[in-house]
Design an enzyme around this catalytic site. Structure first.
Site, PDB file in Angstrom:
ATOM      1  N   PRO A  35       0.531  -1.330  -0.001  1.00  0.00           N
ATOM      2  CA  PRO A  35      -0.045   0.024   0.061  1.00  0.00           C
ATOM      3  C   PRO A  35       0.851   1.320  -0.068  1.00  0.00           C
ATOM      4  CG  PRO A  35       0.090  -0.960   2.141  1.00  0.00           C
ATOM      5  CD  PRO A  35       0.477  -1.835   1.199  1.00  0.00           C
ATOM      6  N   CYS A  36       1.426   1.731  -1.327  1.00  0.00           N
ATOM      7  CA  CYS A  36       2.200   2.796  -1.091  1.00  0.00           C
ATOM      8  C   CYS A  36       1.381   3.961  -1.162  1.00  0.00           C
ATOM      9  CB  CYS A  36       3.142   2.629  -2.490  1.00  0.00           C
ATOM     10  SG  CYS A  36       2.218   2.444  -3.987  1.00  0.00           S
TER      11      CYS A  36
END
Length: 357
Positions: A317-318
């Protein structure tokens, strides 16, 4: 602006009530049908979990949805501008035409005026709208196992070379290269925020990106180069698992991803990605937070580069990384998507807290 939209519950209630106050101010995208509608649409109302809302028609089209044939969401903009009305009618009448600037001029319209009008009303030019409509038809045929020649005709390209060129520009490889007998295979996953492409082996997911991400062609090229036989086409178990988990995620039912991931990178980059996966759903961190987390407090810029190198969106989850001042900062899938993902995850966190124990 997207960020000024009311919350999902308010908009869904407006959809059920066909509230005219929101007509033209918000649009609903329905993942189960692939269409977008005005909130006053007379059609049967979709389930809450299949709905996402956008402030503009352009955002709906960019997310991969088609206009509804019941409420005609493009009609209001068309009625406000005779040139838009005429060109949309022409597009419906000639879906087989490979539209160009000369065609627009032949219809008697000034190119710069048309460009400004479409950008203002839809967030994209007329030619971009026509091209996206044609390519989507071809992609859907390929994703369903159709042959390149069938996809070419579905996309309304008069020649195979033109279709291959358009495909290559978007995905970085020719459609003929995507054979069904490869160890790595690509498939398409429709989401409320636009189509995604997934590439997996029989055991691991290697790539998951939105189709319109600018870096996607380079990422696919690297995967092609790393595989002796290139990338094929078709769904394998990790991609199917990813599609199921993404459906639950976008419906705010679950933020858990258990799809096995192939995370090929340096030790430092792997550390960053592992730290991203440890950020709880519904929370955000800054680049400096991640740097401190991995014991490298002075490596903020390197952390940012590692964050940008991630090619498995959502599951690594950047999008949960924001600026130190709280600003959204860059995101390869677009800031509007980043904002929506953060909103979805806040809803997920709220749902988990209110769930009975």
């Amino acid at each position: 602006m997207l960020f000024d939209l009311p919350d999902h519950d308010t908009l869904y209630a407006a959809l059920l009530a066909r509230d005219v106050r929101y007509d033209g101010q918000a649009f609903v995208c329905v993942s189960s049908t692939g269409v977008f509608c005005r909130l006053t649409c007379p059609a049967r109302k979709p389930k809450r979990e299949n709905c996402s809302f956008h402030p503009t028609i352009g955002a709906c089209i960019e997310a991969g949805f088609r206009p509804c044939k019941r409420c005609h969401p493009l009609q209001a903009a068309a009625l406000a501008d005779p040139a838009i009305a005429a060109l949309l009618t022409a597009l419906d009448e000639r879906p087989d035409l490979r539209w160009s600037e000369s065609h627009v001029e032949q219809l008697g319209f000034d190119l710069s005026t048309v460009r400004r009008s479409f950008k203002r009303q839809f967030g994209m030019t007329f030619l971009e709208m026509a091209r996206q409509r044609r390519l989507r038809e071809g992609f859907e045929t390929l994703a369903e196992g159709g042959k390149v020649i069938a996809a070419q005709h579905e996309a309304s390209f008069s020649s195979a070379s033109a279709f291959r060129a358009a495909f290559a520009r978007l995905l970085g490889c020719a459609p003929a290269d995507l054979r069904a007998d490869r160890l790595l295979r690509a498939t398409w996953i429709a989401t409320p925020l636009g189509d995604m492409i997934a590439v997996s082996s029989r055991t691991h997911l290697h790539l998951l990106e939105f189709v319109d991400r600018k870096g996607l062609p380079a990422e696919l090229k690297r995967l092609q180069a790393g595989s002796k036989e290139g990338i094929g086409i078709g769904a394998l178990p990790p991609s199917e698992q990813a599609a199921s988990e993404l459906a639950d995620y976008f419906a705010a039912r679950s933020g858990r991803f258990a799809t096995p991931l192939a995370l090929t990178a340096s030790d430092f980059t792997r550390q960053v990605w592992d730290a991203l996966r440890e950020i709880p759903v519904g929370e955000t961190r800054s680049y400096s937070d991640i740097a401190r987390k991995i014991g490298r407090p002075s490596a903020t810029r390197a952390v940012a580069r590692a964050n940008g190198a991630n090619q498995i969106a959502l599951m690594v989850p950047c999008h949960r990384v924001i600026g130190a001042d709280g600003a959204l900062t860059g995101y390869g899938g677009g800031l509007w998507r980043k904002q929506r993902l953060i909103e979805i995850e806040r809803q997920l966190r709220s749902n988990s807290r209110s769930a009975p124990t």
